[in-house]
Motif scaffolding. Structure first.
Motif, PDB file in Angstrom:
ATOM      1  N   ASN A  14      -4.067   1.474  36.389  1.00  0.00           N
ATOM      2  CA  ASN A  14      -3.525   0.752  37.547  1.00  0.00           C
ATOM      3  C   ASN A  14      -3.521  -0.752  37.337  1.00  0.00           C
ATOM      4  O   ASN A  14      -2.563  -1.435  37.707  1.00  0.00           O
ATOM      5  N   TYR A  15      -4.578  -1.277  36.754  1.00  0.00           N
ATOM      6  CA  TYR A  15      -4.656  -2.716  36.506  1.00  0.00           C
ATOM      7  C   TYR A  15      -3.544  -3.159  35.556  1.00  0.00           C
ATOM      8  O   TYR A  15      -2.843  -4.136  35.815  1.00  0.00           O
ATOM      9  N   ALA A  16      -3.361  -2.424  34.464  1.00  0.00           N
ATOM     10  CA  ALA A  16      -2.289  -2.753  33.520  1.00  0.00           C
ATOM     11  C   ALA A  16      -0.933  -2.636  34.194  1.00  0.00           C
ATOM     12  O   ALA A  16      -0.039  -3.450  33.965  1.00  0.00           O
ATOM     13  N   TRP A  17      -0.792  -1.630  35.042  1.00  0.00           N
ATOM     14  CA  TRP A  17       0.499  -1.398  35.692  1.00  0.00           C
ATOM     15  C   TRP A  17       0.865  -2.520  36.652  1.00  0.00           C
ATOM     16  O   TRP A  17       2.021  -2.898  36.752  1.00  0.00           O
ATOM     17  N   THR A  18      -0.107  -3.071  37.364  1.00  0.00           N
ATOM     18  CA  THR A  18       0.222  -4.141  38.310  1.00  0.00           C
ATOM     19  C   THR A  18       0.826  -5.336  37.579  1.00  0.00           C
ATOM     20  O   THR A  18       1.703  -6.009  38.117  1.00  0.00           O
ATOM     21  N   ASN A  19       0.379  -5.600  36.386  1.00  0.00           N
ATOM     22  CA  ASN A  19       0.965  -6.673  35.591  1.00  0.00           C
ATOM     23  C   ASN A  19       2.416  -6.333  35.228  1.00  0.00           C
ATOM     24  O   ASN A  19       3.293  -7.196  35.276  1.00  0.00           O
ATOM     25  N   THR A  20       2.673  -5.090  34.895  1.00  0.00           N
ATOM     26  CA  THR A  20       4.023  -4.654  34.539  1.00  0.00           C
ATOM     27  C   THR A  20       4.970  -4.873  35.707  1.00  0.00           C
ATOM     28  O   THR A  20       6.073  -5.386  35.537  1.00  0.00           O
ATOM     29  N   GLU A  21       4.539  -4.479  36.882  1.00  0.00           N
ATOM     30  CA  GLU A  21       5.375  -4.665  38.071  1.00  0.00           C
ATOM     31  C   GLU A  21       5.689  -6.142  38.296  1.00  0.00           C
ATOM     32  O   GLU A  21       6.826  -6.506  38.556  1.00  0.00           O
ATOM     33  N   SER A  22       4.670  -6.992  38.191  1.00  0.00           N
ATOM     34  CA  SER A  22       4.907  -8.411  38.461  1.00  0.00           C
ATOM     35  C   SER A  22       5.829  -9.037  37.418  1.00  0.00           C
ATOM     36  O   SER A  22       6.603  -9.944  37.729  1.00  0.00           O
ATOM     37  N   LEU A  23       5.774  -8.561  36.188  1.00  0.00           N
ATOM     38  CA  LEU A  23       6.662  -9.102  35.154  1.00  0.00           C
ATOM     39  C   LEU A  23       8.127  -8.759  35.424  1.00  0.00           C
ATOM     40  O   LEU A  23       9.023  -9.491  34.989  1.00  0.00           O
ATOM     41  N   LEU A  24       8.366  -7.686  36.155  1.00  0.00           N
ATOM     42  CA  LEU A  24       9.747  -7.339  36.499  1.00  0.00           C
ATOM     43  C   LEU A  24      10.409  -8.422  37.341  1.00  0.00           C
ATOM     44  O   LEU A  24      11.620  -8.578  37.304  1.00  0.00           O
ATOM     45  N   ILE A  25       9.613  -9.164  38.089  1.00  0.00           N
ATOM     46  CA  ILE A  25      10.171 -10.262  38.895  1.00  0.00           C
ATOM     47  C   ILE A  25      10.895 -11.256  37.989  1.00  0.00           C
ATOM     48  O   ILE A  25      11.981 -11.737  38.314  1.00  0.00           O
ATOM     49  N   TYR A  26      10.318 -11.546  36.825  1.00  0.00           N
ATOM     50  CA  TYR A  26      10.929 -12.525  35.921  1.00  0.00           C
ATOM     51  C   TYR A  26      12.169 -11.961  35.239  1.00  0.00           C
ATOM     52  O   TYR A  26      13.115 -12.706  34.967  1.00  0.00           O
ATOM     53  N   VAL A  27      12.185 -10.671  35.005  1.00  0.00           N
ATOM     54  CA  VAL A  27      13.396 -10.035  34.473  1.00  0.00           C
ATOM     55  C   VAL A  27      14.503 -10.132  35.521  1.00  0.00           C
ATOM     56  O   VAL A  27      15.643 -10.483  35.205  1.00  0.00           O
ATOM     57  N   LEU A  28      14.163  -9.841  36.770  1.00  0.00           N
ATOM     58  CA  LEU A  28      15.150  -9.967  37.842  1.00  0.00           C
ATOM     59  C   LEU A  28      15.607 -11.412  37.983  1.00  0.00           C
ATOM     60  O   LEU A  28      16.806 -11.681  38.172  1.00  0.00           O
ATOM     61  N   SER A  29      14.681 -12.344  37.875  1.00  0.00           N
ATOM     62  CA  SER A  29      15.024 -13.762  37.950  1.00  0.00           C
ATOM     63  C   SER A  29      16.050 -14.139  36.889  1.00  0.00           C
ATOM     64  O   SER A  29      16.986 -14.904  37.148  1.00  0.00           O
ATOM     65  N   PHE A  30      15.886 -13.604  35.696  1.00  0.00           N
ATOM     66  CA  PHE A  30      16.833 -13.846  34.609  1.00  0.00           C
ATOM     67  C   PHE A  30      18.243 -13.425  35.030  1.00  0.00           C
ATOM     68  O   PHE A  30      19.203 -14.171  34.839  1.00  0.00           O
ATOM     69  N   PHE A  31      18.343 -12.221  35.614  1.00  0.00           N
ATOM     70  CA  PHE A  31      19.651 -11.721  36.035  1.00  0.00           C
ATOM     71  C   PHE A  31      20.196 -12.474  37.239  1.00  0.00           C
ATOM     72  O   PHE A  31      21.398 -12.464  37.483  1.00  0.00           O
ATOM     73  N   MET A  32      19.335 -13.143  37.974  1.00  0.00           N
ATOM     74  CA  MET A  32      19.739 -13.843  39.196  1.00  0.00           C
ATOM     75  C   MET A  32      19.860 -15.339  38.963  1.00  0.00           C
ATOM     76  O   MET A  32      19.674 -16.134  39.878  1.00  0.00           O
ATOM     77  N   GLY A  33      20.159 -15.690  37.734  1.00  0.00           N
ATOM     78  CA  GLY A  33      20.422 -17.082  37.413  1.00  0.00           C
ATOM     79  C   GLY A  33      19.215 -17.976  37.523  1.00  0.00           C
ATOM     80  O   GLY A  33      19.356 -19.165  37.826  1.00  0.00           O
TER      81      GLY A  33
END
Length: 159
Positions: A14-33
């Motif tokens: 779970n601890y490792a996974w929470t980091n994975t989820e938060s990193l998705l924000i930056y991937v989305l940010s990339f796609f959102m200019g």
């Protein structure tokens, strides 16, 4: 006590996974200019990992997405989905205990329709092989996180 080992392992997952989820924000940010605020709102609006994965996978399929970006992220998304299955199993199951209070199995809380019958509560033993599978998934999630961080750093996405 074996329960401590199991609970520690699930906690690490779970601890490792929470980091994975938060990193998705930056991937989305990339796609959102580069709009992190828009990425955060989108991330929080999509209230399941599956919905977030679907969004990223659909963005990767757009004609304007560079092949290099697809090449970097498609395998990571596939690996994330596989790891999510293991994580979800252990977060959304009921644990079965033996006569000594030790965790011995999981019972999945999912209903399956088969024509005119229902099946639910599939039991699976939590044996040494399954513990190794969880350990492998924890290592896999850490590697996925490194892959996402590499993507973020290579494209200089602000964190």
């Amino acid at each position: 006590m074996r329960n401590d080992e199991i609970l520690l392992l699930i906690g690490r997952l779970n601890y490792a996974w929470t980091n994975t989820e938060s990193l998705l924000i930056y991937v989305l940010s990339f796609f959102m200019g580069g709009r992190k605020d828009v990425a955060v709102v989108t991330f929080l609006t999509l209230n399941t990992s599956r919905a977030r994965f679907d969004l990223v996978e659909r963005l990767l399929k757009l004609d304007g997405t560079e092949p290099e970006i697809r090449h970097s992220l498609v395998p990571l998304m596939s690996r994330m989905k596989a790891a999510a299955k293991v994580r979800n199993k252990y977060n959304h199951c009921i644990y079965s205990f033996d006569e000594h209070g030790e965790i011995e199995a999981t019972q999945l809380m999912r209903i399956a329709d088969f024509n005119d019958t229902l099946r639910y509560g599939k039991m699976e033993m939590l044996d040494d092989e399954e513990l190794k599978r969880i350990e492998t998934t924890v290592r896999e999630v850490v590697e996925i996180n490194k892959g996402i961080l590499d993507f973020i750093e290579e494209r200089k996405i602000p964190m």
